[in-house]
Design an enzyme around this catalytic site. Structure first.
Site, PDB file in Angstrom:
ATOM      1  N   LYS A  78      35.654  30.113  37.412  1.00 21.22           N
ATOM      2  CA  LYS A  78      34.778  30.347  38.567  1.00 21.22           C
ATOM      3  C   LYS A  78      33.338  29.874  38.347  1.00 21.22           C
ATOM      4  CE  LYS A  78      37.163  34.198  40.776  1.00 21.22           C
ATOM      5  NZ  LYS A  78      37.004  35.541  41.364  1.00 21.22           N
ATOM      6  N   ASP A 115      34.540  36.137  47.839  1.00 28.88           N
ATOM      7  CA  ASP A 115      34.850  37.510  47.406  1.00 28.88           C
ATOM      8  C   ASP A 115      34.067  38.560  48.201  1.00 28.88           C
ATOM      9  OD1 ASP A 115      36.796  37.011  45.515  1.00 28.88           O
ATOM     10  OD2 ASP A 115      35.383  36.837  43.848  1.00 28.88           O
ATOM     11  N   GLY A 141      30.713  48.535  37.331  1.00 31.86           N
ATOM     12  CA  GLY A 141      31.050  47.207  36.834  1.00 31.86           C
ATOM     13  C   GLY A 141      29.950  46.214  37.133  1.00 31.86           C
ATOM     14  N   GLY A 143      30.586  42.545  36.413  1.00 31.22           N
ATOM     15  CA  GLY A 143      31.166  41.215  36.178  1.00 31.22           C
ATOM     16  C   GLY A 143      31.040  40.352  37.430  1.00 31.22           C
ATOM     17  N   GLY A 144      31.907  39.332  37.511  1.00 32.50           N
ATOM     18  CA  GLY A 144      31.848  38.392  38.626  1.00 32.50           C
ATOM     19  C   GLY A 144      32.082  39.055  39.976  1.00 32.50           C
TER      20      GLY A 144
HETATM   21  P1  ATR Z   1      35.707  39.955  37.361  1.00 34.00           P
HETATM   22  O1  ATR Z   1      35.412  38.507  37.606  1.00 34.00           O
HETATM   23  O2  ATR Z   1      37.069  40.393  37.863  1.00 34.00           O
HETATM   24  O3  ATR Z   1      34.612  40.860  37.822  1.00 34.00           O
HETATM   25  P2  ATR Z   1      34.728  40.171  34.670  1.00 34.00           P
HETATM   26  O4  ATR Z   1      33.557  39.322  35.069  1.00 34.00           O
HETATM   27  O5  ATR Z   1      35.400  39.904  33.372  1.00 34.00           O
HETATM   28  O6  ATR Z   1      35.857  40.111  35.767  1.00 34.00           O
HETATM   29  O7  ATR Z   1      34.225  41.712  34.711  1.00 34.00           O
HETATM   30  C1  ATR Z   1      35.043  42.763  34.285  1.00 34.00           C
HETATM   31  C2  ATR Z   1      34.316  44.101  34.485  1.00 34.00           C
HETATM   32  O8  ATR Z   1      35.188  45.150  34.047  1.00 34.00           O
HETATM   33  C3  ATR Z   1      33.031  44.247  33.674  1.00 34.00           C
HETATM   34  O9  ATR Z   1      32.130  45.081  34.354  1.00 34.00           O
HETATM   35  C4  ATR Z   1      33.553  44.932  32.406  1.00 34.00           C
HETATM   36  O10 ATR Z   1      32.587  45.664  31.681  1.00 34.00           O
HETATM   37  P3  ATR Z   1      31.733  44.928  30.505  1.00 34.00           P
HETATM   38  O11 ATR Z   1      30.707  44.102  31.227  1.00 34.00           O
HETATM   39  O12 ATR Z   1      31.167  46.039  29.718  1.00 34.00           O
HETATM   40  O13 ATR Z   1      32.722  44.085  29.729  1.00 34.00           O
HETATM   41  C5  ATR Z   1      34.537  45.902  33.016  1.00 34.00           C
HETATM   42  N1  ATR Z   1      35.522  46.381  32.022  1.00 34.00           N
HETATM   43  C6  ATR Z   1      36.606  45.718  31.552  1.00 34.00           C
HETATM   44  N2  ATR Z   1      37.271  46.477  30.644  1.00 34.00           N
HETATM   45  C7  ATR Z   1      36.592  47.648  30.558  1.00 34.00           C
HETATM   46  C8  ATR Z   1      36.762  48.857  29.807  1.00 34.00           C
HETATM   47  N3  ATR Z   1      37.787  49.013  28.948  1.00 34.00           N
HETATM   48  N4  ATR Z   1      35.859  49.860  29.979  1.00 34.00           N
HETATM   49  C9  ATR Z   1      34.831  49.716  30.821  1.00 34.00           C
HETATM   50  N5  ATR Z   1      34.608  48.607  31.558  1.00 34.00           N
HETATM   51  C10 ATR Z   1      35.468  47.587  31.435  1.00 34.00           C
END
Ligand code: ATR
Length: 294
Positions: A78, A115, A141, A143-144
């Site tokens: 992405k 999105d 969260g 992330g993206g």
């Molecule tokens: P997407 O594009 O689907 O948003 P991503 O950019 O990889 O995917 O973001 C994943 C999100 O899930 C992030 O906020 C991540 O937290 P971190 O920034 O701390 O990594 C969160 N996430 C994934 N696994 C997690 C876990 N076990 N506990 C807490 N947060 C988690």
């Protein structure tokens, strides 16, 4: 803004697809092929497993040899795909990632991110007449998906967004990146320490899980919601399973909930309209087909 994009020359078959790595799990072909059939459009939508190596060459092949009219972009491309775009929508530019590509009639690549629209349209479908103004949101969260959702909420003119994440530095980046648009609209963005209990939950109208927690084979998102506002809405963007523990807990406490499958369909409809010049209606029949595939 999207309506001002030059259209492709007419082609017999309009070809599209989704790129990612891995890609076998993608439900996007089911969505697009359902609507292509329903609307009797002479088009295709295929999966393309594209590794990071030779990425630019693979994209050139899709455009010039396979003659795709456009495609979706999913994990892990992405952000990478952005650098190959000649034009970007303002939304994609501000979010910093693309998930929808249209090949323009002059061969240039236009990138967009659907999105945020998917998120908002799903909420509007499920909660009729939902009023975004003056609401306070908690986004879990950073992330993206979180970036796209926060961007959409800012554009809807909410009053405040509280952001929490396991990794705090990602929140600071979001707040810095979005400060120009949020401050011009007087929207407060706050960083919140990651926790299972938020003592300000009694002030929050919309609580959104944008993390992968709750997804099949992942840990659950366990939140103490005993102090949440009675009118609060709980929204999970995870759709596999449809009812995550986060939503089941909210349901048990009689809160309104919004599941994530509709966001998947709604974000796809943005690309469909861009490639096939037709905007299908949201389909409950399609929802059922997808649920059977989860
Ligand atoms: P997407 O594009 O689907 O948003 P991503 O950019 O990889 O995917 O973001 C994943 C999100 O899930 C992030 O906020 C991540 O937290 P971190 O920034 O701390 O990594 C969160 N996430 C994934 N696994 C997690 C876990 N076990 N506990 C807490 N947060 C988690």
């Amino acid at each position: 803004m999207l309506s001002s994009i030059p259209q492709n020359n007419a082609r017999d078959i309009i070809k599209s697809g989704v790129i990612g790595f891995p890609i076998s799990h993608s439900l996007s072909p089911t969505i697009h092929n359902y609507y292509l059939k329903q609307l009797k459009i002479n088009g295709t939508y295929e999966k393309f497993e594209i590794p990071i190596e030779n990425f630019e060459q693979s994209i050139n092949d899709l455009i010039h040899n396979k003659k795709l009219n456009g495609f979706n972009v999913t994990i892990p491309h992405k952000e990478r795909m952005m650098s190959l775009c000649h034009h970007l929508s303002k939304t994609a530019q501000q979010i910093g990632a693309v998930n929808t590509i249209k090949i323009l009639s002059n061969g240039k690549i236009f990138g967009h991110n659907s999105d945020g629209d998917g998120f908002i349209n799903n909420l509007k479908n499920q909660i009729i007449n939902y009023n975004f103004s003056k609401i306070k949101c908690l986004v879990i969260g950073a992330g993206g998906a979180s970036r796209a959702i926060i961007h959409a909420l800012i554009n809807r003119g909410v009053s405040a967004i509280y952001i929490t994440n396991r990794t705090t530095c990602k929140i600071s980046k979001i707040i810095d990146d979005f400060a120009p648009i949020s401050s011009s609209k007087n929207i407060e963005l706050h960083t919140v320490q990651y926790s299972q209990h938020y003592n300000f939950l009694d002030q929050i109208d919309l609580i959104i899980n944008t993390t992968s927690l709750g997804m099949i084979n992942q840990e659950s998102l366990l939140l103490d919601i005993s102090n949440a506002k009675k009118s609060a809405i709980f929204y999970d963007i995870v759709y596999k399973p449809l009812f995550t523990n986060f939503l089941l807990n909210a349901k048990q406490h009689n809160f309104r909930i919004v599941t994530g499958l509709g966001m998947l369909i709604e974000q796809a409809l943005v690309g469909f309209e861009l490639w096939f010049n037709d905007k299908p209606k949201y389909s409950l029949e399609l929802e059922k087909i997808l649920l059977n595939k989860l």
